[in-house]
Design a protein around this motif. Structure first.
Motif, PDB file in Angstrom:
ATOM      1  N   ALA A 135       1.101  -1.252  -0.437  1.00 50.83           N
ATOM      2  CA  ALA A 135      -0.316   0.286  -0.006  1.00 50.83           C
ATOM      3  C   ALA A 135       0.945   1.355   0.032  1.00 50.83           C
ATOM      4  O   ALA A 135       1.683   1.137  -0.003  1.00 50.83           O
ATOM      5  CB  ALA A 135      -0.443  -0.272   0.887  1.00 50.83           C
ATOM      6  N   GLY A 136       0.067   2.273  -0.638  1.00 50.02           N
ATOM      7  CA  GLY A 136       1.018   3.431  -0.915  1.00 50.02           C
ATOM      8  C   GLY A 136       1.759   3.794   0.696  1.00 50.02           C
ATOM      9  O   GLY A 136       2.512   4.205   0.490  1.00 50.02           O
ATOM     10  N   PHE A 137       0.720   5.067   1.212  1.00 55.23           N
ATOM     11  CA  PHE A 137       0.758   5.317   2.710  1.00 55.23           C
ATOM     12  C   PHE A 137       0.323   4.557   3.894  1.00 55.23           C
ATOM     13  O   PHE A 137      -0.698   5.004   3.995  1.00 55.23           O
ATOM     14  CB  PHE A 137       0.629   6.613   2.393  1.00 55.23           C
ATOM     15  N   ILE A 138       1.587   4.335   4.499  1.00 56.12           N
ATOM     16  CA  ILE A 138       0.710   3.794   5.911  1.00 56.12           C
ATOM     17  C   ILE A 138       2.132   3.875   7.314  1.00 56.12           C
ATOM     18  O   ILE A 138       3.271   3.817   6.485  1.00 56.12           O
ATOM     19  CB  ILE A 138       1.317   1.662   5.548  1.00 56.12           C
ATOM     20  N   THR A 139       1.322   4.882   7.885  1.00 56.17           N
ATOM     21  CA  THR A 139       2.210   4.900   8.899  1.00 56.17           C
ATOM     22  C   THR A 139       2.283   3.660  10.213  1.00 56.17           C
ATOM     23  O   THR A 139       2.450   3.872  11.250  1.00 56.17           O
ATOM     24  CB  THR A 139       1.343   5.989   9.595  1.00 56.17           C
ATOM     25  N   VAL A 140       1.624   2.874  10.287  1.00 52.68           N
ATOM     26  CA  VAL A 140       1.050   2.325  11.158  1.00 52.68           C
ATOM     27  C   VAL A 140       1.999   1.392  11.011  1.00 52.68           C
ATOM     28  O   VAL A 140       1.622   0.073  10.008  1.00 52.68           O
ATOM     29  CB  VAL A 140      -0.612   1.598  11.820  1.00 52.68           C
ATOM     30  N   SER A 141       2.092   0.079  11.755  1.00 47.50           N
ATOM     31  CA  SER A 141       3.260  -1.191  11.799  1.00 47.50           C
ATOM     32  C   SER A 141       2.118  -2.073  12.074  1.00 47.50           C
ATOM     33  O   SER A 141       1.525  -2.533  12.681  1.00 47.50           O
ATOM     34  CB  SER A 141       4.577  -0.938  13.105  1.00 47.50           C
ATOM     35  N   PRO A 142       3.300  -3.025  11.053  1.00 48.79           N
ATOM     36  CA  PRO A 142       2.241  -3.986  10.638  1.00 48.79           C
ATOM     37  C   PRO A 142       1.993  -5.411  11.709  1.00 48.79           C
ATOM     38  O   PRO A 142       3.091  -4.779  12.481  1.00 48.79           O
ATOM     39  CB  PRO A 142       3.236  -4.792   9.347  1.00 48.79           C
ATOM     40  N   SER A 143       1.046  -5.659  12.104  1.00 50.37           N
ATOM     41  CA  SER A 143       1.139  -6.362  13.159  1.00 50.37           C
ATOM     42  C   SER A 143       0.699  -8.296  12.937  1.00 50.37           C
ATOM     43  O   SER A 143       1.211  -8.411  13.985  1.00 50.37           O
ATOM     44  CB  SER A 143      -0.333  -5.794  14.173  1.00 50.37           C
ATOM     45  N   GLY A 144       1.117  -7.818  12.143  1.00 47.69           N
ATOM     46  CA  GLY A 144       0.601  -9.762  11.875  1.00 47.69           C
ATOM     47  C   GLY A 144       0.491  -9.778  10.187  1.00 47.69           C
ATOM     48  O   GLY A 144       0.703  -9.713   9.806  1.00 47.69           O
ATOM     49  N   PRO A 145       0.496 -11.386   9.879  1.00 44.82           N
ATOM     50  CA  PRO A 145       0.385 -11.448   8.460  1.00 44.82           C
ATOM     51  C   PRO A 145      -1.082 -11.206   7.340  1.00 44.82           C
ATOM     52  O   PRO A 145      -0.184 -11.385   6.768  1.00 44.82           O
ATOM     53  CB  PRO A 145       0.709 -13.449   8.179  1.00 44.82           C
ATOM     54  N   PHE A 146      -1.556 -10.518   8.543  1.00 43.33           N
ATOM     55  CA  PHE A 146      -2.260 -10.363   7.639  1.00 43.33           C
ATOM     56  C   PHE A 146      -2.814  -8.728   7.632  1.00 43.33           C
ATOM     57  O   PHE A 146      -4.206  -8.401   6.839  1.00 43.33           O
ATOM     58  CB  PHE A 146      -4.257 -10.749   8.088  1.00 43.33           C
ATOM     59  N   SER A 147      -1.854  -8.611   8.615  1.00 40.44           N
ATOM     60  CA  SER A 147      -1.898  -6.578   7.863  1.00 40.44           C
ATOM     61  C   SER A 147      -1.464  -6.000   6.484  1.00 40.44           C
ATOM     62  O   SER A 147      -1.043  -6.929   6.144  1.00 40.44           O
ATOM     63  CB  SER A 147      -0.896  -5.435   9.076  1.00 40.44           C
ATOM     64  N   GLN A 148      -1.840  -4.643   5.849  1.00 40.95           N
ATOM     65  CA  GLN A 148      -1.612  -4.263   4.992  1.00 40.95           C
ATOM     66  C   GLN A 148      -0.522  -3.538   5.482  1.00 40.95           C
ATOM     67  O   GLN A 148       0.098  -3.699   6.505  1.00 40.95           O
ATOM     68  CB  GLN A 148      -2.755  -2.615   4.719  1.00 40.95           C
ATOM     69  N   PHE A 149       0.647  -3.314   4.704  1.00 45.33           N
ATOM     70  CA  PHE A 149       2.179  -3.876   4.892  1.00 45.33           C
ATOM     71  C   PHE A 149       2.776  -2.026   3.270  1.00 45.33           C
ATOM     72  O   PHE A 149       2.146  -2.141   2.386  1.00 45.33           O
ATOM     73  CB  PHE A 149       2.626  -4.582   5.082  1.00 45.33           C
ATOM     74  N   THR A 150       4.071  -1.935   4.044  1.00 44.71           N
ATOM     75  CA  THR A 150       5.069  -1.437   3.154  1.00 44.71           C
ATOM     76  C   THR A 150       6.316  -2.098   3.182  1.00 44.71           C
ATOM     77  O   THR A 150       6.205  -2.433   4.402  1.00 44.71           O
ATOM     78  CB  THR A 150       4.648   0.306   2.903  1.00 44.71           C
ATOM     79  N   ALA A 151       6.756  -1.863   2.540  1.00 40.85           N
ATOM     80  CA  ALA A 151       8.471  -2.660   2.827  1.00 40.85           C
ATOM     81  C   ALA A 151       9.393  -1.014   2.582  1.00 40.85           C
ATOM     82  O   ALA A 151       9.274  -0.436   1.789  1.00 40.85           O
ATOM     83  CB  ALA A 151       8.053  -3.903   1.466  1.00 40.85           C
ATOM     84  N   LEU A 152      10.652  -1.727   2.472  1.00 38.61           N
ATOM     85  CA  LEU A 152      12.254  -1.037   3.074  1.00 38.61           C
ATOM     86  C   LEU A 152      12.019  -0.716   1.069  1.00 38.61           C
ATOM     87  O   LEU A 152      11.855   0.817   0.961  1.00 38.61           O
ATOM     88  CB  LEU A 152      13.553  -1.552   2.650  1.00 38.61           C
ATOM     89  N   PRO A 153      12.571  -1.259   0.083  1.00 31.54           N
ATOM     90  CA  PRO A 153      12.262  -1.063  -1.187  1.00 31.54           C
ATOM     91  C   PRO A 153      11.206  -0.396  -1.737  1.00 31.54           C
ATOM     92  O   PRO A 153      11.061   1.074  -2.962  1.00 31.54           O
ATOM     93  CB  PRO A 153      12.523  -2.089  -2.189  1.00 31.54           C
ATOM     94  N   ILE A 154       9.737  -0.449  -1.516  1.00 28.84           N
ATOM     95  CA  ILE A 154       8.209   0.421  -1.942  1.00 28.84           C
ATOM     96  C   ILE A 154       8.731   1.533  -1.829  1.00 28.84           C
ATOM     97  O   ILE A 154       8.574   2.288  -2.378  1.00 28.84           O
ATOM     98  CB  ILE A 154       6.987  -0.656  -1.481  1.00 28.84           C
TER      99      ILE A 154
END
Lengths: 322, 467
Positions: free
Chosen positions: B401-420
Motif C-alpha cells: 500500500a502507498g502510504f501506511i504509518t501503522v506498523s504491521p501487526s501480523g501476516p494479515f496486515s497491510q504493509f509497506t516495505a523498504l524497497p517500495i
C-alpha cells in the motif's frame, strides 16, 4: 523384546520380503510434492497469463490484429498496439548491451587471462557487490545521478525521463552477469590449448583473443543472451528513469532517428507499463487490469524464448575437450 | 612454390632483422594497449559502483535550509528562560510538557496522551474520569498500558509540534563541505525569484543546520507525509515480516525439492521435467511472479490471504501473507538450485558408508548427507533471501500500500516495505524526498551487506572444515 523363537515364527519368505516403512514412504512422497510445486508454479503462471489475456483479447474494444500491428498504445483512447512498449523495451535493452557487452567481456578476459590472484581478489568482490544491490537503488541512481549528468553533457535535448540514462544503468546492472558467465566459459577451456598456443609463439593477447575466446564462444554468447533476457525483464530502473508515457509513433511520419529511435526521449517499456498500471489501486476485470496480463504474456514469452535460445547455444556449440 | 629461388623464399617468409624488430615492437605495443584497454573497461564497472555508493551517501547527509514556524529562542523567552544560556535540552520534563501544553490544541494533546502517557502519577490533557472510561472500553488506546514518555521523546514532540520546522532546501554532503555558500546563495536566489512559495516567511527566517537523513531516529520513526519527521520503521518492519514468511515457505519446500531431485529422483520423464522447469523458472522476470501473486494469491485466494476465513479482517488480499508468499515463489528456484549444489558436493563415500551399515536411503540422507550439506544450503538460502529483500516489482503488483504509518501487526496486515518506500520517495519531485530515498537505500544496503557478510563467513568456516 524379540527372542529367537519370535524370529522362528516368521516364515522365510516374510523375512526376505522388503520391509514396509510407512514413514520413509511418507517422507519421500512429501519431498516429491515439494519438487512438483515448481510445476504448479509454472502452470499457475501460464494459466493466469493465458486466461486474463484471453479476457483482454475478447474484449470488444481490443482486436488481436491491431495489438500486434498498431504502433499506438493509449488505453484511454482505446488503442492497444503493443509496438510502442516493445520499442521502449528494445531500445533500453540495446543501450544496456552496448554498455555491458564491452565492459563485461573485457572484465571477463582480463580476470580470466591476465589478472594475478591479488587483482582478482580485489575485482571479484566488487562485481559480487554489484550483483547484490537492489534494482530500485539503481533506479534511484539513474534518476539522481545519470540523468543530470547526461543533461549537463548533452544539454536540454535530453528529457527528464530518457531511455539513454535508463539503458546505461541497466547496462551497469547486467555487467556482472555477463562477466561471470563469460569468465566461467573461459575457465572451462583446457589449459593445454593455451600451452599449445604459447608453444607456437603466440603472445598472451593472441592466445586470449584467438584461442581462448573462440573456444569459449558458445558460453559467452549464451551469457550475453541471458543478460539480454534480464534487461528485457528489468522493471524498477526503467519505471523510474524512462518515464510513463509510451512512445507512440507512425513509421511514415516520424523521423526514424530524430524521434522513433532517439535515446534522449522517454519511452515506457512493457515492464514499466505493468508496474505503473498496477501501482494504483487497480480494480479487477477492467480493461487496464486485463491489459497488464496480455503485456505480461508477451514479456514472458520473450524472456522464455531468450533463455531457451541461450541453452540451445550452449548445447549445440559446446566443444567437448578431452 | 617449388620454382621460387631459395633467397626469395627467405625474404617472403622470414623478415629481416630490422623488420623483425619492428614487428616484434608493434606486437608488444599492441598487446600492452589491449591489456590497458581491458583493465580500463574493468575499472569502469568499479567506478560505476563507486559513484553509485557515493551518490547514496552524499544524499544521506548534508546542510538543510529550515524555516521554523516558532523559533526555539522565542519559545524559551516566552516561558521566562534565558535563550542565551538555555536550550530546549536543558529544560526538564515538567518544563517541556508545560511548553507543549501551551502550544498544542487540547484535542491533539489528548491524542498524544492516549498514545503514551506523559507522567506516571498524573494526567496532563485528560481528566481522570474520562481516562478511566476510555481505558475500560473494548478498544483501549495504547497509552493505557502505563508506559511513560521519556524526556527525549518530549523534546521530539516539542520540535515537531511547537517549533514545526519546514525544510525548504537541502544539499548533498560534498556540496555542504566544499561550497556551503553556493547552496546558501541558491536558496537566497530562490527567495528572490519565487517569494510566493514561502509566504509569509522571508529569507531572514531561514536557518541552516546539518542534518543526517540516515540516523537511528530515521530508522525508528514511522512513515509520515512530512519529510522532516518521516522514517522507515513501518517499512523495515514490513520487510522483516516479508522475510519471515518467505523463509517459512521457500526453505522447507526448496530444500525438500532439492533433496528429492538429488537423492531420490530416478532419471525419468517427470523428474527431468521438474529439473528443466526449475531452471526455466529461475529465468522468469520477477514482475511475472508479481502478476501470479496478484491474480492467484491476492484475488482468488482472498478469503485466505485477507484472513477473513480466520476471522481476521483485512479489507482485501493485499496483505503481508500474499506478498511474502509471492516472494517465496520467486526465491524458490534459487533456493532449490543452490541447495542442489550443496547436496551434490557431499562426497559419495558418506552415502555408501551409511547404506553399507544397513541404513535406509532416508536415514542416510537425514543423518549423513544433510548435516554435511547444511552450511552450503544456508549460504545459498541467505543469498536468496538477500535478493528477495531488495525485490520491488512483485511487491508493487501485489499492492504494497502507498502510504501506511501503522506498523504491521501480523501476516494479515497491510504493509509497506523498504524497497517500495525507496521507490515512492524517489518518484516524488521535491528534493527532500530524494534525500530520504537515499537514506532508505543506505538502510537497505547495510541490511543486505550484513546478510552477505554472514553468508561469506559461513562459507569460509565451512570450506575450512572440509580441508
Amino acid at each position: 523384546m524379540a527372542t529367537g523363537s519370535d524370529i522362528q515364527d516368521v516364515s522365510m519368505e516374510e523375512q526376505l520380503e522388503r520391509k514396509r516403512r510407512p514413514l520413509d514412504t511418507f517422507i519421500v512422497g512429501s519431498l516429491f510434492i515439494a519438487g512438483a510445486i515448481s510445476i504448479a508454479i509454472t502452470l499457475g503462471i501460464l494459466w493466469e497469463l493465458g486466461s486474463e489475456s484471453l479476457l483482454f483479447f475478447t474484449d470488444e474494444v481490443v482486436s488481436i490484429g491491431s495489438f500486434f500491428t498498431s504502433t499506438e498504445w493509449s488505453p484511454q483512447a482505446g488503442s492497444f498496439g503493443i509496438w510502442p512498449l516493445i520499442l521502449g523495451t528494445l531500445l533500453i535493452t540495446f543501450i544496456a548491451l552496448l554498455v555491458a557487452v564491452p565492459v563485461g567481456l573485457s572484465a571477463a578476459i582480463y580476470l580470466s587471462e591476465y589478472a594475478s590472484a591479488r587483482v582478482r581478489n580485489f575485482f571479484k568482490p566488487v562485481l559480487e557487490i554489484l550483483v547484490g544491490i537492489p534494482t530500485v537503488v539503481f533506479g534511484f541512481f539513474a534518476l539522481t545521478f545519470m540523468t543530470p549528468l547526461l543533461r549537463s553533457i548533452f544539454g536540454s535535448t535530453v528529457g527528464f525521463f530518457n531511455v539513454l540514462s535508463a539503458g546505461m544503468v541497466v547496462g551497469l546492472l547486467i555487467v556482472p552477469l555477463i562477466s561471470s558467465l563469460a569468465e566461467d566459459a573461459m575457465a572451462a577451456v583446457p589449459n593445454s590449448l593455451r600451452q599449445a598456443s604459447y608453444g607456437l609463439g603466440a603472445s598472451r593477447l593472441e592466445t586470449s583473443l584467438r584461442v581462448v575466446v573462440p573456444a569459449a564462444l558458445s558460453g559467452i554468447a549464451a551469457g550475453i543472451v541471458v543478460a539480454m533476457s534480464r534487461a528485457v525483464g528489468e522493471t524498477m530502473v526503467v519505471t523510474l528513469a524512462a518515464g510513463a508515457s509510451p512512445r507512440n509513433f507512425s513509421l511514415g511520419e516520424d523521423s526514424l532517428f530524430g524521434y522513433i529511435l532517439s535515446p534522449f526521449e522517454g519511452a515506457q517499456t512493457m515492464t514499466g507499463y505493468i508496474a505503473i498500471t498496477a501501482s494504483g489501486d487497480i480494480s479487477y476485470d477492467t480493461i487496464d487490469y486485463n491489459s497488464i496480463f496480455a503485456i505480461g504474456l508477451t514479456l514472458f514469452l520473450m524472456t522464455l524464448g531468450l533463455n531457451s535460445l541461450s541453452r540451445r547455444i550452449v548445447k549445440r556449440f559446446r566443444q567437448e575437450y578431452e | 612454390m617449388t620454382t621460387t629461388a631459395p633467397e626469395k623464399q627467405t625474404r617472403d617468409y622470414f623478415p629481416t632483422e630490422d623488420e623483425y624488430q619492428k614487428l616484434l615492437g608493434r606486437r608488444t605495443r599492441f598487446g600492452h594497449t589491449v591489456r590497458l584497454t581491458l583493465l580500463l573497461m574493468l575499472t569502469i564497472a568499479v567506478v560505476g559502483l563507486g559513484i553509485l555508493l557515493y551518490t547514496i551517501i552524499d544524499d544521506s547527509f548534508g546542510l538543510v535550509a529550515v524555516i521554523n514556524e516558532n523559533e526555539p529562542e522565542d519559545i524559551l523567552a516566552a516561558y521566562g528562560y534565558d535563550p542565551a544560556t538555555t536550550t530546549l535540552n536543558d529544560l526538564n520534563k515538567e518544563q517541556l510538557v508545560e511548553v507543549l501544553a501551551g502550544s498544542v490544541s487540547s484535542g491533539v494533546g489528548r491524542r498524544l496522551e492516549r498514545d503514551q502517557r506523559f507522567f506516571e502519577d498524573r494526567l496532563v490533557f485528560e481528566t481522570q474520569e474520562k481516562w478511566d472510561e476510555v481505558c475500560a472500553s473494548d478498544d483501549p488506546p495504547a497509552g493505557c498500558d502505563g508506559g511513560v514518555r521519556s524526556k527525549g521523546n518530549v523534546v521530539d514532540l516539542v520540535q515537531e509540534r511547537v517549533i514545526r520546522p519546514d525544510i525548504v532546501a537541502a544539499s548533498g554532503l560534498t556540496g555542504s563541505i566544499l561550497n556551503p555558500d553556493r547552496f546558501k546563495e541558491k536558496v537566497q536566489q530562490d527567495f528572490v525569484d519565487n517569494p510566493d512559495n514561502y509566504e509569509p516567511f522571508t529569507y531572514e527566517d531561514v536557518r541552516y543546520t546539518w542534518r543526517a537523513w540516515f540516523s537511528w531516529k530515521f530508522i525508528t520513526s514511522p512513515a509520515s507525509d512530512r519529510p522532516e519527521i518521516a522514517g522507515v520503521r513501518t517499512a523495515v518492519l514490513g520487510s522483516i515480516w516479508l522475510v519471515i514468511i518467505t523463509v517459512l515457505f521457500a526453505v522447507p519446500v526448496g530444500v525438500g525439492a532439492a533433496i528429492y531431485l538429488e537423492e531420490f529422483a530416478r532419471p525419468n520423464r517427470i523428474n527431468d521435467l521438474i529439473q528443466t522447469n526449475i531452471n526455466n523458472l529461475a529465468g522468469v522476470p520477477s514482475i511475472i511472479y508479481g502478476m501470479l501473486g496478484l491474480a492467484v494469491l491476492v484475488r482468488i485466494l482472498e478469503p485466505i490471504t485477507s484472513g477473513s476465513l480466520f476471522g481476521e479482517g483485512a479489507p482485501n488480499g493485499r496483505t503481508i501473507l500474499s506478498a511474502g508468499l509471492t516472494l517465496g515463489l520467486l526465491t524458490l528456484p534459487v533456493v532449490i538450485i543452490s541447495s542442489q549444489e550443496a547436496i551434490r558436493a557431499v562426497p559419495n563415500s558418506l552415502r555408501q558408508a551409511g547404506m553399507g551399515l544397513g541404513a535406509t536411503k532416508w536415514q542416510t540422507v537425514r543423518s549423513q548427507v544433510l548435516p554435511v550439506a547444511i552450511p552450503g544450503i544456508l549460504t545459498g538460502t541467505i543469498l536468496a533471501v538477500a535478493r528477495a529483500i531488495g525485490e520491488t516489482a512483485p511487491l508493487i503488483l501485489v499492492g504494497a500500500a502507498g502510504f501506511i504509518t501503522v506498523s504491521p501487526s501480523g501476516p494479515f496486515s497491510q504493509f509497506t516495505a523498504l524497497p517500495i518506500q525507496i521507490f515512492q520517495w524517489t518518484s516524488l519531485p521535491q528534493e527532500e524526498w530524494r534525500h530520504l530515498a537515499a537514506a532508505a537505500s543506505l538502510v537497505l544496503l547495510v541490511l543486505l551487506l550484513t546478510l552477505n557478510a554472514a553468508a561469506v563467513l559461513l562459507r569460509n568456516r565451512y570450506s575450512r572444515r572440509l580441508t
